[in-house]
Design a protein around this motif. Structure first.
Motif, PDB file in Angstrom:
ATOM      1  N   ASP A 174       0.826  -1.298  -0.084  1.00  0.00           N
ATOM      2  CA  ASP A 174      -0.210  -0.086   0.076  1.00  0.00           C
ATOM      3  C   ASP A 174       0.800   1.248  -0.122  1.00  0.00           C
ATOM      4  N   LEU A 175       1.121   1.923  -1.233  1.00  0.00           N
ATOM      5  CA  LEU A 175       1.542   2.845  -1.597  1.00  0.00           C
ATOM      6  C   LEU A 175       0.827   4.471  -0.414  1.00  0.00           C
ATOM      7  N   SER A 176      -0.012   4.261  -0.459  1.00  0.00           N
ATOM      8  CA  SER A 176      -0.454   5.415   0.304  1.00  0.00           C
ATOM      9  C   SER A 176      -0.781   4.919   1.905  1.00  0.00           C
ATOM     10  N   LYS A 177       0.462   4.642   2.970  1.00  0.00           N
ATOM     11  CA  LYS A 177       0.601   4.350   4.034  1.00  0.00           C
ATOM     12  C   LYS A 177       2.048   4.840   4.573  1.00  0.00           C
ATOM     13  N   PRO A 178       2.816   5.267   5.037  1.00  0.00           N
ATOM     14  CA  PRO A 178       3.604   5.718   5.199  1.00  0.00           C
ATOM     15  C   PRO A 178       5.113   4.763   5.393  1.00  0.00           C
ATOM     16  N   PHE A 179       5.805   4.408   5.042  1.00  0.00           N
ATOM     17  CA  PHE A 179       6.989   3.278   5.162  1.00  0.00           C
ATOM     18  C   PHE A 179       8.173   3.543   3.873  1.00  0.00           C
ATOM     19  N   ASP A 180       9.379   3.535   4.885  1.00  0.00           N
ATOM     20  CA  ASP A 180      10.781   3.726   4.499  1.00  0.00           C
ATOM     21  C   ASP A 180      11.118   2.692   2.850  1.00  0.00           C
ATOM     22  N   ALA A 181      11.285   1.659   3.590  1.00  0.00           N
ATOM     23  CA  ALA A 181      11.666   0.383   2.686  1.00  0.00           C
ATOM     24  C   ALA A 181      10.976  -0.404   2.818  1.00  0.00           C
ATOM     25  N   VAL A 182      10.780  -1.887   2.211  1.00  0.00           N
ATOM     26  CA  VAL A 182      10.277  -3.108   1.852  1.00  0.00           C
ATOM     27  C   VAL A 182      11.170  -3.704   2.214  1.00  0.00           C
ATOM     28  N   LEU A 183      10.683  -4.959   2.824  1.00  0.00           N
ATOM     29  CA  LEU A 183      11.731  -6.132   3.643  1.00  0.00           C
ATOM     30  C   LEU A 183      10.730  -7.203   3.271  1.00  0.00           C
ATOM     31  N   ASP A 191      12.040 -21.455   3.802  1.00  0.00           N
ATOM     32  CA  ASP A 191      11.263 -22.151   2.897  1.00  0.00           C
ATOM     33  C   ASP A 191      10.296 -23.244   3.855  1.00  0.00           C
ATOM     34  N   ALA A 192      10.302 -24.139   3.059  1.00  0.00           N
ATOM     35  CA  ALA A 192       9.577 -25.523   4.109  1.00  0.00           C
ATOM     36  C   ALA A 192       8.848 -25.502   5.120  1.00  0.00           C
ATOM     37  N   ASN A 193      10.482 -25.079   5.800  1.00  0.00           N
ATOM     38  CA  ASN A 193       9.991 -25.130   7.129  1.00  0.00           C
ATOM     39  C   ASN A 193       9.848 -24.091   8.274  1.00  0.00           C
ATOM     40  N   TYR A 194       9.966 -22.880   7.422  1.00  0.00           N
ATOM     41  CA  TYR A 194       9.367 -21.695   7.364  1.00  0.00           C
ATOM     42  C   TYR A 194      10.450 -21.173   8.636  1.00  0.00           C
ATOM     43  N   ASP A 195      12.068 -21.493   8.106  1.00  0.00           N
ATOM     44  CA  ASP A 195      13.185 -21.024   8.238  1.00  0.00           C
ATOM     45  C   ASP A 195      13.027 -19.967   7.229  1.00  0.00           C
ATOM     46  N   VAL A 196      14.622 -18.870   8.004  1.00  0.00           N
ATOM     47  CA  VAL A 196      14.332 -17.620   6.795  1.00  0.00           C
ATOM     48  C   VAL A 196      15.520 -18.614   6.023  1.00  0.00           C
ATOM     49  N   LEU A 197      15.403 -18.472   4.818  1.00  0.00           N
ATOM     50  CA  LEU A 197      16.864 -18.335   3.512  1.00  0.00           C
ATOM     51  C   LEU A 197      17.481 -17.081   3.335  1.00  0.00           C
ATOM     52  N   ALA A 198      16.684 -16.108   3.347  1.00  0.00           N
ATOM     53  CA  ALA A 198      17.332 -14.887   2.834  1.00  0.00           C
ATOM     54  C   ALA A 198      15.896 -13.545   3.587  1.00  0.00           C
ATOM     55  N   ILE A 199      16.209 -12.646   3.940  1.00  0.00           N
ATOM     56  CA  ILE A 199      16.091 -11.672   3.914  1.00  0.00           C
ATOM     57  C   ILE A 199      16.020 -10.070   3.124  1.00  0.00           C
ATOM     58  N   TYR A 200      15.613  -9.313   2.378  1.00  0.00           N
ATOM     59  CA  TYR A 200      16.106  -8.655   1.210  1.00  0.00           C
ATOM     60  C   TYR A 200      15.234  -6.908   1.632  1.00  0.00           C
ATOM     61  N   GLU A 201      16.631  -6.004   1.031  1.00  0.00           N
ATOM     62  CA  GLU A 201      15.280  -4.953   1.692  1.00  0.00           C
ATOM     63  C   GLU A 201      15.498  -3.740   0.479  1.00  0.00           C
ATOM     64  N   CYS A 202      14.541  -3.230  -0.113  1.00  0.00           N
ATOM     65  CA  CYS A 202      14.473  -1.830  -1.533  1.00  0.00           C
ATOM     66  C   CYS A 202      13.642  -1.610  -0.725  1.00  0.00           C
ATOM     67  N   SER A 203      14.297  -0.092  -0.945  1.00  0.00           N
ATOM     68  CA  SER A 203      13.706   1.808  -0.899  1.00  0.00           C
ATOM     69  C   SER A 203      12.252   1.480  -1.115  1.00  0.00           C
ATOM     70  N   ARG A 204      11.607   2.370  -0.830  1.00  0.00           N
ATOM     71  CA  ARG A 204      10.200   2.837  -1.386  1.00  0.00           C
ATOM     72  C   ARG A 204      10.355   3.879  -2.666  1.00  0.00           C
ATOM     73  N   GLU A 205      11.230   4.492  -3.240  1.00  0.00           N
ATOM     74  CA  GLU A 205      11.349   4.919  -4.015  1.00  0.00           C
ATOM     75  C   GLU A 205      11.472   3.786  -5.272  1.00  0.00           C
ATOM     76  N   LYS A 206      12.831   2.913  -4.914  1.00  0.00           N
ATOM     77  CA  LYS A 206      12.692   1.853  -5.768  1.00  0.00           C
ATOM     78  C   LYS A 206      11.394   0.911  -6.435  1.00  0.00           C
ATOM     79  N   VAL A 207      10.550   0.525  -5.051  1.00  0.00           N
ATOM     80  CA  VAL A 207       9.295   0.678  -5.312  1.00  0.00           C
ATOM     81  C   VAL A 207       7.810   1.034  -5.827  1.00  0.00           C
TER      82      VAL A 207
END
Length: 212
Positions: A128-137, A142-158
């Motif tokens: 939702d671009l109408s809401k306040p945020f600076d970046a998205v993670l 995986d299938a066990n809900y264990d984290v593979l990776a975390i990525y961050e993208c800025s609001r501007e690029k999104v």
């Protein structure tokens, strides 16, 4: 005859001094108690999440459907791994805050599980671009809900990606393909490849329908 109040003054001063010491003592111990309580609370939450992961995985295996707790797991895992402060429940626009050089960065967190890379058709959830945020993670699991990776993208690029023509999912539903998001992002955290598990590089380099 002039009265001598030096003794009374001394007692008052001494009582005041003891009071200050007592207040400082209780304040310090209260902070320690709060820290212990917060630590115990976090331990209980992580224990519950561990149970929830197992139940969600079993439910997915039996029904072929997700249990619907991916977002909650993603938020707590991102907070645990990156040291974020989670926002209050139902906080519009962002899910966590990260302090960078005394600046509060508001982060919207999206989670996705990759149960089978050959059958993956998922996109990210709506942004939702109408809401306040600076970046998205994006917390990829995986299938066990264990984290593979975390990525961050800025609001501007999104915003730029969602507004670019050519995709109904992007333009009307504000949803990005996972690889599209990853291609614009920086890696905040990545798990080493495990034997028999899903390799993050497999997901990124795949030519399947996961791509945007």
């Amino acid at each position: 005859m002039k009265k001598n109040f030096s003794g009374v003054g001394f007692l008052r001063h001494n009582r005041s001094h003891r009071s200050r010491i007592a207040i400082e003592y209780y304040a310090i111990n209260y902070q320690r108690l709060m820290m212990i309580d917060e630590s115990q609370k976090n331990q209980q939450i992580m224990a519950l999440l561990s149970q929830a992961k197992k139940i969600a995985g079993q439910y997915q295996s039996l029904t072929g459907k997700p249990l619907g707790i991916t977002g909650e797991i993603a938020e707590y895992e991102a907070a645990r791994i990156l040291g974020l402060k989670l926002a209050e429940a139902r906080q519009a626009g962002f899910d966590a805050i990260e302090y960078r050089e005394k600046e509060a960065v508001k982060l919207q967190i999206k989670g996705r599980c990759i149960h089978n890379i050959k059958k993956t058709t998922q996109r990210m959830g709506s942004i939702d671009l109408s809401k306040p945020f600076d970046a998205v993670l994006l917390v990829l699991m995986d299938a066990n809900y264990d984290v593979l990776a975390i990525y961050e993208c800025s609001r501007e690029k999104v915003i730029e990606a969602l507004m670019s023509p050519g995709s109904k999912a992007r333009n009307e539903r504000s949803m990005l393909g996972i690889k599209k998001f990853i291609s614009m992002s920086i890696i905040r955290w990545e798990r080493p490849a495990l034997p028999g598990g899903i390799d993050v590089d497999e997901v990124i380099s795949s030519d399947l329908s996961i791509l945007d």
